[in-house]
Write a protein that holds these residues in place. Structure first.
Motif, short mmCIF file in Angstrom:
data_model
loop_
_atom_site.label_atom_id
_atom_site.label_comp_id
_atom_site.label_asym_id
_atom_site.label_seq_id
_atom_site.Cartn_x
_atom_site.Cartn_y
_atom_site.Cartn_z
N GLN A 154 55.07 82.79 5.60
CA GLN A 154 53.83 82.94 6.35
C GLN A 154 52.63 82.60 5.49
OE1 GLN A 154 53.52 86.75 8.26
NE2 GLN A 154 55.66 86.69 8.90
N GLU B 263 50.03 79.50 6.16
CA GLU B 263 48.58 79.66 6.34
C GLU B 263 47.80 78.80 5.35
OE1 GLU B 263 47.25 83.68 6.10
OE2 GLU B 263 45.20 83.13 6.62
N THR C 60 52.94 73.04 10.31
CA THR C 60 52.79 74.46 9.99
C THR C 60 53.11 75.42 11.13
OG1 THR C 60 50.46 74.45 10.60
CG2 THR C 60 50.98 74.03 8.30
N VAL C 61 53.03 74.98 12.38
CA VAL C 61 53.17 75.96 13.46
C VAL C 61 54.63 76.29 13.84
CG1 VAL C 61 52.62 76.41 15.89
CG2 VAL C 61 50.88 75.52 14.38
N PRO C 62 55.50 75.27 13.98
CA PRO C 62 56.87 75.66 14.36
C PRO C 62 57.59 76.36 13.21
CG PRO C 62 56.45 73.31 14.75
CD PRO C 62 55.34 73.80 13.91
N ASN C 63 58.61 77.07 13.52
CA ASN C 63 59.31 77.92 12.56
C ASN C 63 60.34 77.10 11.78
OD1 ASN C 63 60.09 80.17 11.22
ND2 ASN C 63 61.04 81.18 12.97
N MET D 217 59.79 83.63 10.49
CA MET D 217 59.36 83.29 9.11
C MET D 217 59.34 84.53 8.25
SD MET D 217 56.13 80.82 9.10
CE MET D 217 56.10 79.29 9.98
N MET E 264 48.10 75.08 6.14
CA MET E 264 47.30 74.72 7.31
C MET E 264 45.84 74.54 6.90
SD MET E 264 46.25 77.00 10.57
CE MET E 264 45.03 77.91 9.70
N GLN E 265 45.30 75.52 6.14
CA GLN E 265 43.89 75.44 5.78
C GLN E 265 43.61 74.23 4.90
OE1 GLN E 265 43.42 79.32 4.06
NE2 GLN E 265 42.78 80.24 5.98
N THR F 203 49.56 70.62 12.90
CA THR F 203 50.25 71.46 13.88
C THR F 203 51.76 71.30 13.76
OG1 THR F 203 48.42 71.03 15.37
CG2 THR F 203 50.36 72.06 16.32
#
Lengths: 92, 167
Positions: free
Chosen positions: A6, A10, A52-55, A1, A13-14, A49
């Motif tokens: 990034q 973040e 947001t988590v995988p690229n 990323m 996600m929040q 998840t």
């Protein structure tokens, strides 16, 4: 990323987790079901998840061109000259 | 946020922190509930009343316990633990509490109940003070939550009296 990606990941996600928590608590409280609150929140966590988590490619739009190592050697990092303690300016 | 593991860890810790906050809020929401339970206990019969070999009095009674504890249940209630205790005063102890019966109420539907039973636990005194003794029967309850604070309260019912002589 990349850096921008990034930051987006973040923040996304929040925000997603907080929104799901608020929705889950409200629905659970109104329906009088603790189970429902936990289920909605758990679903929200899984969805967040996955997003947001995988690229994913959309996080990588401001693609930075990292220099090839051989290219980097042609432009060596500037040496910092030892500073005379009385002088304040730093020579490049 | 530069790697998969980093983002996964951040998400996991943040989501668990938020879950803890949600559970705290759920527990706080229990304070909004204003319960209005009712109860009545009737002593149907004194089955026997003896002095045991060690010198302690013992009573066996049959009671009719009715209660409506439905208003104690909230969305955050796992179960309600209810018990009946006999309370009285003796020269040796200013307060004696002897538990006679208890039960676990798992759901709101079970909370409006009626039971006729002999005392589940033995009503034994420390000594032989029970002849002609006046005592209270209290119905205690503990509202056990799914998360957070447990609430406990009671209803005191007075005016019960044991026989003057052993039977």
């Amino acid at each position: 990323m990349d850096w921008q990606g990034q930051k987006i990941a973040e923040q996304l996600m929040q925000i997603m987790l907080i929104v799901f928590a608020v929705v889950a608590f409200s629905v659970g409280y109104v329906m009088g079901s603790f189970q429902m609150m936990i289920q909605i929140y758990a679903g929200g966590v899984v969805l967040t998840t996955l997003v947001t988590v995988p690229n994913w490619p959309w996080f990588n739009r401001y693609f930075l061109q990292w220099l090839d190592p051989s290219e980097a050697e042609k432009h060596p990092k500037p040496q910092i000259q030892p500073v005379n303690s009385k002088k304040k300016s730093v020579k490049k | 946020m530069h790697s998969f593991g980093y983002r996964a860890n951040a998400l996991l810790t943040f989501s668990v922190t938020i879950l803890a906050l949600m559970c705290a809020m759920a527990s706080l929401s229990d304070n909004l509930n204003s319960p209005s339970p009712t109860s009545q206990i009737q002593i149907l019969n004194i089955n026997w009343f003896q002095k045991q070999p060690h010198g302690n009095d013992e009573v066996s009674l049959t009671m009719n316990i009715t209660a409506d504890l439905q208003s104690l249940f909230t969305w955050n209630t796992k179960q309600v633990f209810v018990f009946v205790a006999a309370e009285y005063e003796t020269p040796k102890n200013s307060l004696n509490q002897v538990s006679l019966w208890d039960a676990i109420i798992p759901t709101k539907e079970h909370a409006n109940f009626w039971i006729q039973t002999a005392n589940k636990y033995r009503f034994v005194d420390q000594g032989s003070n029970l002849r002609g003794k006046e005592f209270n029967l209290t119905l205690h309850w503990h509202v056990m939550p799914k998360t957070g604070k447990m609430f406990a309260d009671k209803i005191v019912m007075s005016g019960y009296r044991l026989p003057e002589e052993y039977r």
